[in-house]
Write an enzyme that holds these catalytic residues in place. Structure first.
Site, PDB file in Angstrom:
ATOM      1  N   GLU A   1      24.875   7.124  15.144  1.00  0.00           N
ATOM      2  CA  GLU A   1      23.549   7.804  14.827  1.00  0.00           C
ATOM      3  C   GLU A   1      23.853   8.910  13.942  1.00  0.00           C
ATOM      4  OE1 GLU A   1      20.635   6.571  15.859  1.00  0.00           O
ATOM      5  OE2 GLU A   1      21.485   5.022  16.818  1.00  0.00           O
TER       6      GLU A   1
ATOM      7  N   PHE B   1      18.769   8.577  25.830  1.00  0.00           N
ATOM      8  CA  PHE B   1      17.609   8.013  25.479  1.00  0.00           C
ATOM      9  C   PHE B   1      17.537   7.219  24.446  1.00  0.00           C
ATOM     10  CE2 PHE B   1      13.171   8.080  24.422  1.00  0.00           C
ATOM     11  CZ  PHE B   1      12.358   7.570  25.253  1.00  0.00           C
ATOM     12  N   GLY B   2      17.184   5.819  24.490  1.00  0.00           N
ATOM     13  CA  GLY B   2      17.060   4.972  23.569  1.00  0.00           C
ATOM     14  C   GLY B   2      15.620   4.698  23.204  1.00  0.00           C
ATOM     15  N   TYR B   3      15.098   4.575  22.014  1.00  0.00           N
ATOM     16  CA  TYR B   3      13.525   4.551  21.717  1.00  0.00           C
ATOM     17  C   TYR B   3      13.397   3.471  20.661  1.00  0.00           C
ATOM     18  CZ  TYR B   3      14.646   7.877  18.078  1.00  0.00           C
ATOM     19  OH  TYR B   3      15.455   8.281  16.821  1.00  0.00           O
ATOM     20  N   GLY B   4      14.598   3.027  20.199  1.00  0.00           N
ATOM     21  CA  GLY B   4      14.423   1.884  18.863  1.00  0.00           C
ATOM     22  C   GLY B   4      15.645   1.011  19.093  1.00  0.00           C
ATOM     23  N   SER B   5      16.383   0.700  18.266  1.00  0.00           N
ATOM     24  CA  SER B   5      17.393  -0.283  18.316  1.00  0.00           C
ATOM     25  C   SER B   5      18.442   0.127  19.549  1.00  0.00           C
ATOM     26  CB  SER B   5      18.090  -0.291  17.007  1.00  0.00           C
ATOM     27  OG  SER B   5      19.056   0.606  16.776  1.00  0.00           O
TER      28      SER B   5
END
Length: 165
Positions: A134, A57-61
């Site tokens: 990350e 799950f990606g929520y930013g860059s």
């Protein structure tokens, strides 16, 4: 954005991540060891059966520049977590005297993002690239979450703020 300014997959390969870690250490940042990152990845992968794809799950860059190979991308909603500019950043977005802020997930609310599927045959290699991105500084913790969206419920790994960092 110019490729000279954009984070690329090649920057996150193990040999290049080691060079980046040395540069970060030279300016005073605390960096996790390759062994600690590998142990974190191993612990996260304990929930993944052999031959199983993994969703991230990606929520930013990660939404616009994931820098890892994936075979599918879907819009997704994460309940129970919200985006927050809550992590101090003294490299690239600020200085020790005037830190910038970096996005992370904190408990409560919900947020929209993307689910990125890594093919089973590529899981270890691509998640190593992602962990080099990350988990280099220890600012995040990997967390398994359940996503909603048009494809139905999806189990995915994401990164939340490490409040102990």
């Amino acid at each position: 954005m110019s490729d000279s300014l954009r984070l690329l997959r090649e920057h996150l390969l193990p040999e290049n991540a080691a060079r980046a870690a040395e540069l970060f250490r030279a300016v005073g940042l605390v960096i996790t060891s390759p062994e600690a990152r590998a142990a974190s990845l191993d612990a996260t992968l304990e929930r993944v059966a052999a031959g199983q794809d993994v969703w991230v799950f990606g929520y930013g860059s990660l939404m616009w520049n994931p820098a890892f190979h994936h075979v599918e991308r879907l819009p997704a909603r994460l309940a129970g977590w919200h985006r927050s500019f809550c992590l101090l950043n003294t490299f690239g977005r600020g200085s020790p005297e005037s830190p910038g802020l970096t996005l992370a997930l904190e408990p409560g609310g919900s947020c929209l993002g993307v689910a990125l599927r890594i093919a089973a045959s590529e899981v270890r290699g691509e998640l190593t690239v992602l962990w080099n991105r990350e988990m280099l500084s220890g600012s995040y913790l990997p967390r398994w979450v359940r996503l909603g969206g048009s494809a139905g419920p999806i189990a995915a790994v994401t990164f939340v703020a490490n409040r102990a960092h």
